[in-house]
Scaffold this motif. Structure first.
Motif, PDB file in Angstrom:
ATOM      1  N   ARG A 251      25.810  53.497  -9.858  1.00 48.39           N
ATOM      2  CA  ARG A 251      25.800  52.542  -8.743  1.00 48.39           C
ATOM      3  C   ARG A 251      26.409  53.145  -7.492  1.00 48.39           C
ATOM      4  O   ARG A 251      25.838  53.080  -6.397  1.00 48.39           O
ATOM      5  CB  ARG A 251      26.587  51.287  -9.139  1.00 48.39           C
ATOM      6  N   ASP A 252      27.586  53.774  -7.639  1.00 47.60           N
ATOM      7  CA  ASP A 252      28.279  54.324  -6.474  1.00 47.60           C
ATOM      8  C   ASP A 252      27.555  55.537  -5.897  1.00 47.60           C
ATOM      9  O   ASP A 252      27.538  55.741  -4.682  1.00 47.60           O
ATOM     10  CB  ASP A 252      29.715  54.710  -6.862  1.00 47.60           C
ATOM     11  N   ALA A 253      26.942  56.336  -6.774  1.00 48.23           N
ATOM     12  CA  ALA A 253      26.184  57.490  -6.294  1.00 48.23           C
ATOM     13  C   ALA A 253      24.965  57.041  -5.492  1.00 48.23           C
ATOM     14  O   ALA A 253      24.637  57.622  -4.449  1.00 48.23           O
ATOM     15  CB  ALA A 253      25.770  58.379  -7.461  1.00 48.23           C
ATOM     16  N   VAL A 254      24.273  55.999  -5.963  1.00 53.55           N
ATOM     17  CA  VAL A 254      23.120  55.477  -5.240  1.00 53.55           C
ATOM     18  C   VAL A 254      23.564  54.878  -3.912  1.00 53.55           C
ATOM     19  O   VAL A 254      22.923  55.082  -2.868  1.00 53.55           O
ATOM     20  CB  VAL A 254      22.379  54.428  -6.098  1.00 53.55           C
ATOM     21  N   ALA A 255      24.670  54.139  -3.920  1.00 58.81           N
ATOM     22  CA  ALA A 255      25.183  53.571  -2.681  1.00 58.81           C
ATOM     23  C   ALA A 255      25.554  54.659  -1.681  1.00 58.81           C
ATOM     24  O   ALA A 255      25.282  54.539  -0.478  1.00 58.81           O
ATOM     25  CB  ALA A 255      26.397  52.684  -2.972  1.00 58.81           C
ATOM     26  N   ASP A 256      26.159  55.726  -2.182  1.00 54.29           N
ATOM     27  CA  ASP A 256      26.551  56.836  -1.317  1.00 54.29           C
ATOM     28  C   ASP A 256      25.313  57.508  -0.714  1.00 54.29           C
ATOM     29  O   ASP A 256      25.269  57.828   0.474  1.00 54.29           O
ATOM     30  CB  ASP A 256      27.362  57.850  -2.130  1.00 54.29           C
ATOM     31  N   ALA A 257      24.291  57.728  -1.556  1.00 54.79           N
ATOM     32  CA  ALA A 257      23.055  58.344  -1.068  1.00 54.79           C
ATOM     33  C   ALA A 257      22.384  57.459  -0.033  1.00 54.79           C
ATOM     34  O   ALA A 257      21.909  57.943   1.008  1.00 54.79           O
ATOM     35  CB  ALA A 257      22.103  58.615  -2.238  1.00 54.79           C
ATOM     36  N   LEU A 258      22.336  56.147  -0.288  1.00 53.74           N
ATOM     37  CA  LEU A 258      21.721  55.238   0.658  1.00 53.74           C
ATOM     38  C   LEU A 258      22.498  55.192   1.968  1.00 53.74           C
ATOM     39  O   LEU A 258      21.914  55.159   3.061  1.00 53.74           O
ATOM     40  CB  LEU A 258      21.617  53.840   0.050  1.00 53.74           C
ATOM     41  N   ALA A 259      23.838  55.220   1.873  1.00 54.65           N
ATOM     42  CA  ALA A 259      24.655  55.239   3.090  1.00 54.65           C
ATOM     43  C   ALA A 259      24.361  56.477   3.928  1.00 54.65           C
ATOM     44  O   ALA A 259      24.320  56.423   5.167  1.00 54.65           O
ATOM     45  CB  ALA A 259      26.136  55.178   2.721  1.00 54.65           C
ATOM     46  N   THR A 260      24.135  57.613   3.277  1.00 54.14           N
ATOM     47  CA  THR A 260      23.780  58.839   3.996  1.00 54.14           C
ATOM     48  C   THR A 260      22.437  58.671   4.700  1.00 54.14           C
ATOM     49  O   THR A 260      22.268  59.093   5.856  1.00 54.14           O
ATOM     50  CB  THR A 260      23.716  60.033   3.031  1.00 54.14           C
ATOM     51  N   LEU A 261      21.474  58.042   4.032  1.00 51.43           N
ATOM     52  CA  LEU A 261      20.160  57.818   4.637  1.00 51.43           C
ATOM     53  C   LEU A 261      20.244  56.854   5.820  1.00 51.43           C
ATOM     54  O   LEU A 261      19.487  56.985   6.795  1.00 51.43           O
ATOM     55  CB  LEU A 261      19.188  57.272   3.591  1.00 51.43           C
ATOM     56  N   VAL A 262      21.151  55.892   5.740  1.00 50.59           N
ATOM     57  CA  VAL A 262      21.382  55.005   6.878  1.00 50.59           C
ATOM     58  C   VAL A 262      21.947  55.805   8.046  1.00 50.59           C
ATOM     59  O   VAL A 262      21.493  55.688   9.189  1.00 50.59           O
ATOM     60  CB  VAL A 262      22.339  53.856   6.498  1.00 50.59           C
ATOM     61  N   GLU A 263      22.926  56.646   7.742  1.00 52.24           N
ATOM     62  CA  GLU A 263      23.623  57.399   8.779  1.00 52.24           C
ATOM     63  C   GLU A 263      22.729  58.441   9.452  1.00 52.24           C
ATOM     64  O   GLU A 263      22.786  58.635  10.672  1.00 52.24           O
ATOM     65  CB  GLU A 263      24.846  58.088   8.158  1.00 52.24           C
ATOM     66  N   GLY A 265      19.451  58.391   9.741  1.00 48.42           N
ATOM     67  CA  GLY A 265      18.254  57.822  10.348  1.00 48.42           C
ATOM     68  C   GLY A 265      17.030  57.738   9.450  1.00 48.42           C
ATOM     69  O   GLY A 265      16.019  57.136   9.836  1.00 48.42           O
ATOM     70  N   THR A 266      17.106  58.306   8.236  1.00 46.80           N
ATOM     71  CA  THR A 266      15.946  58.272   7.341  1.00 46.80           C
ATOM     72  C   THR A 266      15.588  56.845   6.937  1.00 46.80           C
ATOM     73  O   THR A 266      14.403  56.458   6.891  1.00 46.80           O
ATOM     74  CB  THR A 266      16.222  59.115   6.081  1.00 46.80           C
ATOM     75  N   TYR A 267      16.594  56.046   6.655  1.00 48.25           N
ATOM     76  CA  TYR A 267      16.393  54.645   6.265  1.00 48.25           C
ATOM     77  C   TYR A 267      15.664  53.882   7.372  1.00 48.25           C
ATOM     78  O   TYR A 267      14.696  53.154   7.113  1.00 48.25           O
ATOM     79  CB  TYR A 267      17.772  54.053   5.978  1.00 48.25           C
ATOM     80  N   ALA A 268      16.103  54.073   8.612  1.00 45.74           N
ATOM     81  CA  ALA A 268      15.454  53.397   9.738  1.00 45.74           C
ATOM     82  C   ALA A 268      14.017  53.865   9.913  1.00 45.74           C
ATOM     83  O   ALA A 268      13.123  53.065  10.224  1.00 45.74           O
ATOM     84  CB  ALA A 268      16.242  53.638  11.019  1.00 45.74           C
TER      85      ALA A 268
END
Length: 292
Positions: A251-263, A265-268
């Motif tokens: 869970r925490d690894a996925v959250a960390d990876a997603l936070a990186t993608l937010v930061e 710009g990939t998520y956007a």
């Protein structure tokens, strides 16, 4: 819809994942590119992800294509980007929707990434890494310029699939407040979402309701210019990537990876690709709450 903001960014998390083995029942595989820093110390090579390609724009098959390996959509792109960030491969596995959470508990799946709402009763057995907000969205035909707000529907009608009890409850609660001192909103029954759309188009009702992401796809991809939203969604519900309760490392690894993608710009970029920018979070939450 106004841009939705979460309250805080995800803090530092553990990058060591619990070991999981595959059972060879995948629908399709996509090898992720190496990410040395993220993959260091991982105990698995491939994430087995529950995903149903039946709900555009989140996950669906191109028209006329029945091969699940060709699924596409926001969930597919984001799950693949998370796997890339972790430096592991990804396998999408389709099951009956009600089987997904039990499959997490038994270890058959590592994640469920399939537009699953982060609801309190589900948090009893799984954790959710939230990645966008949805909600029941009212919409009408584009020629109804008189319907800009929920209050404009007081005395009018909304057609709903008889099975959409949650949408009916959300409409009733919102209308009770918006229509005080005015005529109530009549609910017209439909046999499904397709029937509701037909009744709307034929003028048998003033508006109808779908999930916000589905309305965005309808308006931008399927029928551009034909429909218009009425006000903002009636409620806001986080949608999350489900992880077994006994696997906080993953869970925490996925959250960390997603936070990186937010930061970075990939998520956007992925959200913009699928016309979902207005539903994105500014920071990752877990079980609807800020982390850190």
């Amino acid at each position: 819809m106004k841009h939705l903001r979460a309250m805080a960014a995800v803090g530092a998390v553990c990058a060591v994942l619990a070991g999981c083995g595959g059972d060879g029942s995948s629908a399709d595989d996509s090898d992720a590119s190496a990410a040395p820093d993220a993959s260091e110390g991982l105990d698995l090579d491939t994430l087995r992800v529950g995903n149903s390609p039946v709900y555009p724009p989140m996950s669906f098959l191109p028209e006329g294509d029945e091969d699940p390996a060709n699924r596409q959509g926001f969930d597919v792109d984001l799950a693949t980007a998370i796997a890339d960030e972790l430096g592991v491969g990804i396998t999408f596995e389709q099951q009956a929707y009600e089987q997904y959470l039990p499959s997490l508990s038994t270890g058959r799946l590592d994640l469920v990434h399939s537009a699953m709402q982060d609801l309190p009763d589900r948090r009893e057995t799984v954790d959710f890494v939230d990645y966008y907000l949805t909600g029941p969205q009212l919409f009408t035909t584009s020629d109804r310029t008189d319907l800009g707000t929920l209050a404009d529907l007081c005395g009018g009608s909304v057609v709903l699939d008889t099975g959409d009890v949650g949408y009916r409850d959300a409409l009733t609660a919102a209308a009770d407040e918006a229509c005080q001192g005015a005529d109530p909103i009549e609910v017209v029954a439909a046999s499904g979402t397709a029937d509701a759309l037909i009744q709307l188009d034929q003028g048998r009702a003033d508006a109808t309701i779908r999930g916000a992401e589905s309305v965005a796809y309808l308006m931008n991809e399927q029928e551009p210019g034909r429909y218009a939203t009425v006000d903002e969604p009636l409620s806001q519900i986080p949608v999350g990537i489900a992880v077994a309760k006994d696997n906080p490392e993953l869970r925490d690894a996925v959250a960390d990876a997603l936070a990186t993608l937010v930061e970075n710009g990939t998520y956007a970029e992925i959200g913009e690709r699928w016309n979902l920018s207005d539903l994105l979070l500014d920071a990752v939450t877990v079980n609807g709450e800020p982390v850190g």
